[in-house]
Design a protein around this motif. Structure first.
Motif: not given
Length: 235
Positions: A154-168
């Motif tokens: 939920l935190n790494v894959a659905t949160t606005e502030s982590t959108a576009g990260n490559g580490y999910y």
């Protein structure tokens, strides 16, 4: 209403696993992606862990398979591969209500097919012993690490502030790796109702013990969402 809550209600679909455009794919395409990803995850578990082809390295094979499948089809289906994740992601607002049951069906069927494929296609002879689980320990293990898995997703894959990260994909896979290394001897280290279905099909989990997996897994998914909701959404 806060900016974060606006994003939650309106934009979260575009940020599942940091990828925009999932709405461009049909339900059929999403289900194929979920089936393939769950199939190879369960196939690796049954082959490497249940039948022992990878020995003590089985958790690493499982985590690696999960990671590449997440990166491979996350942009199509969200790469849930897990009914507890699907329920939590739906509660989050990042999965359409009408997709929930088909997703879960595809995941469970894929797990069962993978168990049969591993036993009948990859081995000449197999010998599997059912897990002997202490109820309190097994329920605790499945609950804690399913909670950790869903909470991280939920935190790494659905949160606005982590959108576009490559580490999910790596973050999610490392939770599974940590859980498998830590509690596999206690509960089998499933953290996933579809994987539990594969373990049941393989003879690792007996019918009378299914509740020790399924109840804590789904409960942990719901409670992980509630924790996420309070911590991130402020509700």
């Amino acid at each position: 209403m806060s900016t974060l809550k606006v994003h939650f209600s309106e934009n979260v679909q575009g940020h599942l696993f940091g990828v925009k455009g999932m709405a461009e794919y049909t339900l059929q395409q999403k289900l194929i992606a979920e089936f393939i990803g769950t199939f190879f995850l369960a196939l690796t578990i049954c082959t490497a862990a249940v039948h022992g082809s990878a020995g003590e390295y089985a958790p690493f094979a499982i985590a690696a398979t999960l990671m590449v499948m997440i990166y491979g089809v996350g942009h199509i289906s969200g790469a849930h591969f897990n009914p507890a994740v699907t329920v939590a992601v739906w509660l989050r607002g990042a999965c359409e209500k009408e997709d929930v049951v088909p997703y879960i069906a595809a995941q469970v069927i894929a797990g069962i097919f993978a168990a049969f494929a591993s036993e009948n296609l990859l081995f000449v002879e197999t010998s599997v012993n059912a897990l002997e689980m202490d109820a309190t320990q097994a329920v605790s293990a499945e609950f804690l690490y399913t909670f950790a898995l869903v909470f991280v997703i939920l935190n790494v894959a659905t949160t606005e502030s982590t959108a576009g990260n490559g580490y999910y994909g790596a973050a999610i896979s490392f939770v599974v790796l940590a859980g498998a290394l830590t509690v596999a001897e206690i509960s089998g280290g499933s953290f996933n109702p579809a994987v539990t279905g594969a373990l049941f099909t393989s003879g690792v989990v007996e019918a009378t013990d299914l509740w020790m997996h399924l109840v804590p897994q789904f409960a942990a998914g719901v409670l992980a969402f509630q924790a996420y909701k309070i911590m991130v959404l402020g509700d």
